[in-house]
Scaffold this motif. Structure first.
Motif, mmCIF file in Angstrom:
data_model
loop_
_atom_site.group_PDB
_atom_site.id
_atom_site.type_symbol
_atom_site.label_atom_id
_atom_site.label_comp_id
_atom_site.label_asym_id
_atom_site.label_seq_id
_atom_site.Cartn_x
_atom_site.Cartn_y
_atom_site.Cartn_z
ATOM 1 N N VAL A 22 57.623 -19.882 -15.601
ATOM 2 C CA VAL A 22 58.060 -21.000 -14.763
ATOM 3 C C VAL A 22 58.531 -20.482 -13.401
ATOM 4 C CG1 VAL A 22 59.811 -22.807 -14.507
ATOM 5 C CG2 VAL A 22 58.588 -22.541 -16.675
ATOM 6 N N SER A 23 59.304 -19.408 -13.408
ATOM 7 C CA SER A 23 59.754 -18.824 -12.134
ATOM 8 C C SER A 23 58.598 -18.180 -11.375
ATOM 9 C CB SER A 23 60.845 -17.778 -12.392
ATOM 10 O OG SER A 23 62.040 -18.395 -12.839
ATOM 11 N N ALA A 24 57.626 -17.630 -12.113
ATOM 12 C CA ALA A 24 56.475 -16.986 -11.463
ATOM 13 C C ALA A 24 55.707 -17.969 -10.597
ATOM 14 C CB ALA A 24 55.559 -16.373 -12.515
ATOM 15 N N ASN A 25 55.748 -19.250 -10.960
ATOM 16 C CA ASN A 25 55.048 -20.264 -10.171
ATOM 17 C C ASN A 25 55.650 -20.433 -8.778
ATOM 18 O OD1 ASN A 25 52.979 -21.279 -12.014
ATOM 19 N ND2 ASN A 25 54.703 -21.940 -13.276
ATOM 20 N N LEU A 26 56.848 -19.881 -8.566
ATOM 21 C CA LEU A 26 57.480 -19.916 -7.241
ATOM 22 C C LEU A 26 57.092 -18.704 -6.400
ATOM 23 C CD1 LEU A 26 61.097 -20.989 -8.296
ATOM 24 C CD2 LEU A 26 59.344 -22.442 -7.234
ATOM 25 N N GLY A 27 56.287 -17.807 -6.985
ATOM 26 C CA GLY A 27 55.891 -16.602 -6.262
ATOM 27 C C GLY A 27 56.942 -15.511 -6.278
ATOM 28 N N ALA A 89 59.181 -28.257 -3.375
ATOM 29 C CA ALA A 89 57.716 -28.250 -3.428
ATOM 30 C C ALA A 89 57.195 -27.881 -4.809
ATOM 31 C CB ALA A 89 57.159 -27.277 -2.392
ATOM 32 N N SER A 90 58.096 -27.544 -5.734
ATOM 33 C CA SER A 90 57.691 -27.153 -7.081
ATOM 34 C C SER A 90 57.665 -28.373 -7.996
ATOM 35 C CB SER A 90 58.658 -26.109 -7.648
ATOM 36 O OG SER A 90 58.381 -25.866 -9.021
ATOM 37 N N ASP A 91 56.471 -28.853 -8.296
ATOM 38 C CA ASP A 91 56.347 -29.997 -9.213
ATOM 39 C C ASP A 91 56.877 -29.652 -10.595
ATOM 40 O OD1 ASP A 91 55.237 -31.729 -7.347
ATOM 41 O OD2 ASP A 91 53.193 -31.042 -7.747
ATOM 42 N N ILE A 92 56.694 -28.404 -10.998
ATOM 43 C CA ILE A 92 57.155 -27.986 -12.327
ATOM 44 C C ILE A 92 58.672 -28.137 -12.431
ATOM 45 C CG2 ILE A 92 57.467 -25.984 -13.836
ATOM 46 C CD1 ILE A 92 54.652 -25.080 -12.983
#
Length: 264
Positions: A22-27, A89-92
């Protein structure tokens, strides 16, 4: 979408467990980048140093050499919380805050779940210690930092020793987890099914239920993944955990679509 899962969510009896994906999706930095930083601080070639062990072993080495994780933890805090990251900006993260989850447990050290709740106007209490437990407020969602928080070095579960201590499952947070899983279904998101640590957690949860007199009415547990894994699926099924597999190849879109269907 499973009817039982939707019903557990609708009734507020679904507990979310959030992993590094989940955090990885933030780069945010990868474990490989963390190992490279440890190598840099200790004066090793990163490529060679990475062959010496996994990140827990190398973090343990760092801790012994430096007498603590302080400098490394500070670097992680800075790199994991760059001002350029736009949580809105994170839909998740938005969908997680909108969900009707009774509890959110996370093995992530970063504060993006908490920041997302603040940004999207959802009241919460962060729990990383016994002191936090006694300060929880009615009407506030509980975010339980199961592997610690950057705010306190001693709470971080990163090196081998801290992982081994965590595996004893006898801390106040473990006691809280045992109580919470007795009355809630659990949904795991953002985890790799090949990660030994999360598989051990799955096993421990199964053990908790096996020792309970209420084992016959155990709420269902689920793990979401975007990659089929028949071996993991069979093992987890025997442990009472149902695997939900997306047909979407992109992991970020797969999780976003799944949460969208669940919470709306």
């Amino acid at each position: 979408m499973r009817v039982e899962l939707l019903e557990a969510h609708r009734s507020g009896k679904l507990m979310l467990f959030v992993g590094a994906g989940v955090s990885a999706n933030l780069g945010l930095p990868s474990w490989g980048q963390l190992i490279a930083q440890i190598a840099k601080e200790l004066g090793y070639d990163p490529a060679v140093f990475a062959t010496y062990g996994n990140y827990q072993t190398l973090a343990e080495f760092y801790k012994k050499k430096r007498g603590g994780l302080g400098e490394l933890r500070s670097w992680m805090d800075r790199e994991w919380h760059k001002p350029s990251t736009d949580i809105k900006a994170s839909d998740i993260h938005r969908l997680i805050t909108q969900g009707n989850f009774s509890r959110i447990y996370t093995t992530n050290y970063d504060r993006w779940l908490e920041i997302a709740h603040s940004e999207f106007g959802v009241k919460y209490d962060r729990i990383a210690s016994v002191a936090d437990m006694v300060a929880v407020r009615d009407g506030h969602r509980q975010i339980i930092k199961f592997h610690g928080d950057f705010a306190a070095d001693e709470s971080i579960v990163l090196d081998e020793t801290s992982y081994y201590q965590r595996l004893n499952f006898d801390t106040p947070l473990d006691i809280k987890l045992r109580n919470d899983v007795l009355s809630n279904s659990v949904l795991f998101v953002g985890y790799s099914l090949t990660d030994f640590n999360i598989r051990l957690l799955f096993y421990r949860l199964t053990e908790m239920w096996g020792r309970s007199p209420l084992a016959s009415v155990r709420p269902k547990s689920y793990v979401f993944t975007h990659r089929p894994n028949p071996a993991a699926e069979e093992v987890l099924r025997h442990w009472g955990i149902e695997m939900i597999v997306s047909e979407e190849d992109d992991p970020k879109k797969a999780l976003t679509d799944f949460l969208q269907e669940l919470v709306t």
